[in-house]
Design a protein around this motif. Structure first.
Motif, PDB file in Angstrom:
ATOM      1  N   GLU A 178       0.845  -1.194   0.000  1.00  0.00           N
ATOM      2  CA  GLU A 178       0.000   0.000   0.000  1.00  0.00           C
ATOM      3  C   GLU A 178       0.889   1.256   0.000  1.00  0.00           C
ATOM      4  OE1 GLU A 178      -3.179   0.223  -0.474  1.00  0.00           O
ATOM      5  OE2 GLU A 178      -3.473   2.342   0.009  1.00  0.00           O
ATOM      6  N   GLN A 211       0.544   4.435  -2.491  1.00  0.00           N
ATOM      7  CA  GLN A 211       0.394   5.825  -2.056  1.00  0.00           C
ATOM      8  C   GLN A 211       1.502   6.685  -2.666  1.00  0.00           C
ATOM      9  OE1 GLN A 211      -2.122   7.072  -0.261  1.00  0.00           O
ATOM     10  NE2 GLN A 211      -3.100   5.086   0.082  1.00  0.00           N
ATOM     11  N   ARG A 253      -9.097   3.056  -7.999  1.00  0.00           N
ATOM     12  CA  ARG A 253      -8.957   3.594  -6.638  1.00  0.00           C
ATOM     13  C   ARG A 253      -7.853   4.664  -6.625  1.00  0.00           C
ATOM     14  NH1 ARG A 253      -6.083   2.004  -1.622  1.00  0.00           N
ATOM     15  NH2 ARG A 253      -5.046   0.269  -2.674  1.00  0.00           N
ATOM     16  N   SER A 285      -3.160   6.433   4.052  1.00  0.00           N
ATOM     17  CA  SER A 285      -3.920   5.431   3.322  1.00  0.00           C
ATOM     18  C   SER A 285      -5.372   5.369   3.809  1.00  0.00           C
ATOM     19  CB  SER A 285      -3.186   4.100   3.500  1.00  0.00           C
ATOM     20  OG  SER A 285      -4.024   3.033   3.216  1.00  0.00           O
ATOM     21  N   LEU A 309      -8.293  -2.412   1.951  1.00  0.00           N
ATOM     22  CA  LEU A 309      -6.953  -1.866   1.688  1.00  0.00           C
ATOM     23  C   LEU A 309      -5.895  -2.926   1.916  1.00  0.00           C
ATOM     24  CD1 LEU A 309      -7.068   1.603   3.430  1.00  0.00           C
ATOM     25  CD2 LEU A 309      -7.324   1.084   1.016  1.00  0.00           C
ATOM     26  N   LYS A 310      -4.892  -2.836   1.088  1.00  0.00           N
ATOM     27  CA  LYS A 310      -3.715  -3.678   1.351  1.00  0.00           C
ATOM     28  C   LYS A 310      -3.063  -3.198   2.628  1.00  0.00           C
ATOM     29  CE  LYS A 310      -0.817  -4.457  -2.049  1.00  0.00           C
ATOM     30  NZ  LYS A 310      -0.834  -5.871  -2.376  1.00  0.00           N
ATOM     31  N   ARG A 311      -2.320  -4.082   3.213  1.00  0.00           N
ATOM     32  CA  ARG A 311      -1.561  -3.636   4.391  1.00  0.00           C
ATOM     33  C   ARG A 311      -0.464  -2.671   3.939  1.00  0.00           C
ATOM     34  NH1 ARG A 311      -2.129  -5.660   9.092  1.00  0.00           N
ATOM     35  NH2 ARG A 311       0.012  -5.114   9.624  1.00  0.00           N
TER      36      ARG A 311
END
Lengths: 255, 165
Positions: free
Chosen positions: A6, A10, A38, B142, B161-163
């Protein structure tokens, strides 16, 4: 590819992804349309956040914020804090049995007088010596090394005469001050306009303060404390011009 | 001299404060308190470090103290399930909706999102500014982004959500 985190995603949105990771992230997204949309939503969000209060950036800031940024209210607050301290002493005075009226008088007066301090004295010294035609200074710029050594010795610290663009040094003199000797440097431009830099000891301050501005009649004064000296630059200039010169002084004394 | 730099940074501080606290008057109060506190504690600023980042740190502290004083301390639990969203009437990215949605984020997430997305800070800078580990920056960022997206587009938009790591 599965090790795309993640954090990588980001960073991809924020343009903070290390170049080496780019191929992995792009391959990951190519296989996942949901993730792609997303991240696209996050990008749109980012743009919208920037648009949201963009008008605030273009507005001229309110005067109270400009004053706060210049440290003016801070100066007033410091003064109030000193009054608060004085008030504390008054209470102490009452506790040891002195008469309230006398204490109030005794403690308030010096505090009230101390407030304009260096700015006022610098303006007075400026008004006194700048009109002098024959003896504006005690030691001229032709003996600058001697002048600086002499003033440093008398003030008990390393005093320097900064170079000011367009205002060559005329020289300097030693003046009596409230709490010891004071140095005054004088500068003059081609049209005969003079600026003075007033330098005195600020024992025990050790701190740095904001530039502050005061006006005494036609004379504008920028004053500040830097380490163990208080400085005041006086001149009959517009505030902005004087500010520019004061900034030069500050920069040269803090290389 | 730093007064000029402070003055030059006012518009940035105002915009950030506005997005952080919502209304204009409170935002300007926050900026004013920040500038006054910054001067009062100027000796704590380390010469040669980024003055802008330092001012944002001061603002973060002023705002946190204020929230504490007002007893509106956010009890937000970072690991709580994200439930009860208020879906926007339509999926359009309206600025008014965005402003409302932003106000619904926990202040911790809002700060990180604004420092990164609005102020263009690197994750490291944002972590230093807020005095938190970089991993916390990433998880707040996030979660904040995803929460904002769901608030704007409705819960059907939510994804797992992914970690972060």
């Amino acid at each position: 590819m599965d090790d795309v985190t993640e954090t990588d995603l980001q960073a991809y949105v924020d343009g903070q992804l290390p170049e080496a990771r780019r191929a992995d992230v792009e391959a990951y997204l190519a296989a996942r349309p949901e993730e792609t949309s997303r991240l696209a939503a996050y990008r749109t969000q980012r743009d919208a956040l920037r648009e949201l209060h963009a008008d605030v950036l273009a507005e001229p800031p309110p005067a109270r914020l400009v004053h706060a940024a210049e440290g003016i209210r801070g100066a007033m607050r410091a003064r109030l804090a000193r009054w608060g301290l004085a008030a504390g002493w008054i209470v102490l005075g009452l506790a040891v049995g002195a008469t309230a009226g006398w204490q109030l008088h005794a403690w308030n007066s010096p505090v009230a007088r101390a407030a304009p301090g260096i700015a006022r004295q610098a303006a007075v010294a400026h008004a006194t010596y700048t009109p002098e035609v024959r003896h504006p200074v005690e030691v001229g710029a032709d003996q600058e090394a001697h002048l600086v050594a002499w003033l440093s010795k008398r003030l008990g610290g390393s005093v320097r005469a900064p170079r000011l663009a367009g205002f060559p040094l005329v020289g300097g003199r030693l003046l009596p001050g409230e709490s010891g000797p004071v140095a005054q440097f004088m500068y003059q431009n081609e049209s005969g306009r003079r600026l003075t830099l007033y330098v005195r000891n600020e024992p025990g301050s050790g701190a740095e303060t904001a530039f502050r501005y005061a006006r005494e009649g036609k004379i504008g004064v920028f004053y500040w404390i830097d380490r163990s000296f208080g400085y005041a630059l006086s001149g009959e200039l517009e505030r902005e011009e004087l500010y520019a010169v004061a900034s030069q002084v500050y920069r040269q004394l803090n290389p | 001299m730093h007064a000029a730099e402070f003055v030059a940074l006012i518009p940035r501080l105002r915009r950030y404060a506005r997005a952080l606290v919502g209304d204009r008057a409170s935002a300007d109060d926050l900026v004013q308190d920040t500038l006054e506190r910054a001067w009062a504690r100027f000796h704590l600023w380390q010469r040669g470090t980024d003055l802008r980042a330092w001012l944002f740190t001061v603002m973060h502290n002023v705002n946190a103290n204020r929230a504490r004083a007002l007893r509106v301390h956010s009890e937000f639990d970072e690991d709580a399930p994200e439930a009860q969203f208020r879906p926007a009437e339509n999926g359009l990215l309206e600025l008014r909706d965005l402003e409302r949605a932003l106000a619904d984020l926990p202040v911790e997430q809002r700060e990180v999102l604004l420092l990164v997305a609005l102020e263009d800070m690197s994750y490291t800078e944002a972590a230093a500014t807020l005095g938190i580990p970089i991993g916390t920056v990433m998880s707040r960022l996030s979660r904040g982004r995803e929460r904002l997206r769901v608030l704007m587009h409705g819960p059907q938009a939510a994804v797992r959500l992914k970690r972060v790591k």
